[in-house]
Design a protein around this motif. Structure first.
Motif, mmCIF file in Angstrom:
data_model
loop_
_atom_site.group_PDB
_atom_site.id
_atom_site.type_symbol
_atom_site.label_atom_id
_atom_site.label_comp_id
_atom_site.label_asym_id
_atom_site.label_seq_id
_atom_site.Cartn_x
_atom_site.Cartn_y
_atom_site.Cartn_z
ATOM 1 N N ALA A 1 0.829 -1.210 0.000
ATOM 2 C CA ALA A 1 0.000 0.000 0.000
ATOM 3 C C ALA A 1 0.861 1.256 0.000
ATOM 4 N N ALA A 2 1.983 1.225 0.720
ATOM 5 C CA ALA A 2 2.883 2.383 0.752
ATOM 6 C C ALA A 2 3.455 2.663 -0.638
ATOM 7 N N ARG A 3 3.757 1.596 -1.375
ATOM 8 C CA ARG A 3 4.292 1.764 -2.732
ATOM 9 C C ARG A 3 3.231 2.339 -3.664
ATOM 10 N N VAL A 4 2.001 1.855 -3.534
ATOM 11 C CA VAL A 4 0.906 2.382 -4.362
ATOM 12 C C VAL A 4 0.668 3.853 -4.041
ATOM 13 N N LYS A 5 0.637 4.186 -2.751
ATOM 14 C CA LYS A 5 0.402 5.574 -2.341
ATOM 15 C C LYS A 5 1.482 6.500 -2.877
ATOM 16 N N ALA A 6 2.738 6.063 -2.808
ATOM 17 C CA ALA A 6 3.841 6.895 -3.295
ATOM 18 C C ALA A 6 3.702 7.171 -4.794
ATOM 19 N N VAL A 7 3.319 6.148 -5.554
ATOM 20 C CA VAL A 7 3.149 6.309 -7.000
ATOM 21 C C VAL A 7 1.964 7.231 -7.300
ATOM 22 N N VAL A 8 0.859 7.044 -6.577
ATOM 23 C CA VAL A 8 -0.324 7.885 -6.777
ATOM 24 C C VAL A 8 0.007 9.351 -6.525
ATOM 25 N N LYS A 9 0.686 9.644 -5.421
ATOM 26 C CA LYS A 9 1.049 11.027 -5.097
ATOM 27 C C LYS A 9 1.984 11.619 -6.156
ATOM 28 N N GLU A 10 2.934 10.816 -6.609
ATOM 29 C CA GLU A 10 3.883 11.282 -7.636
ATOM 30 C C GLU A 10 3.168 11.604 -8.941
ATOM 31 N N GLU A 11 2.273 10.709 -9.363
ATOM 32 C CA GLU A 11 1.568 10.923 -10.630
ATOM 33 C C GLU A 11 0.567 12.074 -10.531
ATOM 34 N N LEU A 12 -0.109 12.213 -9.399
ATOM 35 C CA LEU A 12 -1.054 13.316 -9.232
ATOM 36 C C LEU A 12 -0.338 14.663 -9.293
ATOM 37 N N ALA A 13 0.849 14.729 -8.712
ATOM 38 C CA ALA A 13 1.618 15.975 -8.746
ATOM 39 C C ALA A 13 1.975 16.355 -10.180
ATOM 40 N N LYS A 14 2.314 15.365 -11.001
ATOM 41 C CA LYS A 14 2.646 15.630 -12.409
ATOM 42 C C LYS A 14 1.408 16.032 -13.201
ATOM 43 N N LEU A 15 0.304 15.283 -13.014
ATOM 44 C CA LEU A 15 -0.904 15.524 -13.805
ATOM 45 C C LEU A 15 -1.559 16.862 -13.469
ATOM 46 N N ALA A 16 -1.407 17.310 -12.226
ATOM 47 C CA ALA A 16 -2.024 18.572 -11.798
ATOM 48 C C ALA A 16 -1.442 19.769 -12.549
ATOM 49 N N LYS A 17 -0.233 19.617 -13.081
ATOM 50 C CA LYS A 17 0.430 20.721 -13.786
ATOM 51 C C LYS A 17 -0.007 20.836 -15.250
#
Length: 318
Positions: free
Chosen positions: A280-296
């Motif tokens: 779950a920690a690995r999934v959360k880290a990827v989700v946060k990373e991708e959301l930060a990119k997509l928000a831009k």
């Protein structure tokens, strides 16, 4: 009691020996640290060798492991707060398709949608073995539109053996519900991340799998048909499911090499079921990373990139 797959048994036997060795050493006050270290290294090497050389069918078996974390397990471990939302406002509340809003580390407020399986017989019946009816897909779309209205990103966690194939599901428009989801997900103005966390079978998976980023966990599969069903069609028997899995090329590595997904999320050694917290920690880290990119990215640019990405799939130039 831990459930063991056939290829996990040699590892489990060594782990049992290690436990017994430590127990005897404690009872007899004997120093066996050298033997313990040697056996520990042997277990680690066997694990690495085993899981580096899994067949496609063994990956399918891991994706279905009864101890594997399901959608709610990931949501619980990823979110500081979660509110589930029910019903399609038309027919019923499909327990196989779940969704709601959750906070990730108080940084992101996200809509989670996913199929949910059950742990025991009663739960499996209630969740319909993770096979949604049309009202499940309509609930999912209703929640997606709500997320778009309030400008909340969407994370879809996919784990289904397929949409429910019953007569009543067809009567209520199963195909139309899935097709509408696919069409409307292309046009969502908010970021959409789709992650296969277990099984990703056919239109049942695709009904919530159109996103800016489509990712797969390491020991999952994604295909138009399950190996068993493919075997029954081609060979009139389920006995050729291993050959069918090889022919379908349905693992995360296969999907990535064919350009059908955007990335693979590594699992803890031995599979997500052995260390759900780390998974779950690995999934959360990827989700946060991708959301930060997509928000831009501008919403219209995201929509066009989404359409172009899926439009390229299956195109062959001779």
């Amino acid at each position: 009691m831990r459930t063991l797959l056939e290829f996990e048994k040699p590892i489990a036997e060594l782990e049992d020996k290690l436990i017994e060795m430590r127990k005897l050493a404690l009872e007899n006050n004997v120093d066996v640290s050298g033997a313990v270290a040697s056996l520990t290294d042997k277990i680690l090497e066997l694990k690495k060798e085993t899981f580096a050389n899994l067949t496609r069918w063994q990956r399918v078996q891991l994706s279905r492991h009864p101890d594997r974390p399901y959608t709610f397990d990931y949501i619980e471990k990823m979110c500081t707060e979660f509110i589930e939302i029910h019903g399609d406002r038309n027919v019923a509340d499909d327990k196989a398709m779940v969704g709601g809003f959750g906070n990730i580390d108080d940084e992101y407020s996200v809509l989670f949608i996913g199929q949910q399986k059950g742990r025991n017989t009663k739960q499996r019946q209630m969740r319909n073995f993770g096979m949604p009816n049309p009202e499940g897909y309509r609930k999912a779309l209703r929640l997606m539109k709500m997320a778009e209205k309030f400008n909340k990103p969407i994370v879809c966690l996919i784990d289904t053996p397929g949409a429910f194939p019953g007569l009543e599901a067809e009567e209520r428009g199963q195909g139309e519900a899935i097709a509408r989801n696919i069409r409307d997900m292309f046009m969502l103005k908010v970021p959409v991340i789709c992650i296969i966390i277990g099984e990703g079978a056919s239109g049942g998976a695709l009904g919530i799998a159109v996103g800016d980023k489509v990712l797969m966990m390491e020991n999952t599969w994604y295909s138009v048909i399950s190996p068993e069903s493919c075997s029954s069609i081609l060979w009139r028997s389920w006995n050729y499911k291993e050959q069918a899995a090889e022919a379908l090329k349905l693992t995360a590595e296969d999907m990535l090499s064919n350009g059908l997904i955007d990335g693979i999320i590594p699992e803890p050694l031995g599979g997500a079921h052995l260390d759900p917290d780390s998974a779950a920690a690995r999934v959360k880290a990827v989700v946060k990373e991708e959301l930060a990119k997509l928000a831009k990215i501008d919403p219209q640019e995201r929509i066009m990139a989404r359409i172009e990405k899926f439009g390229r799939m299956g195109v062959v130039v001779e």
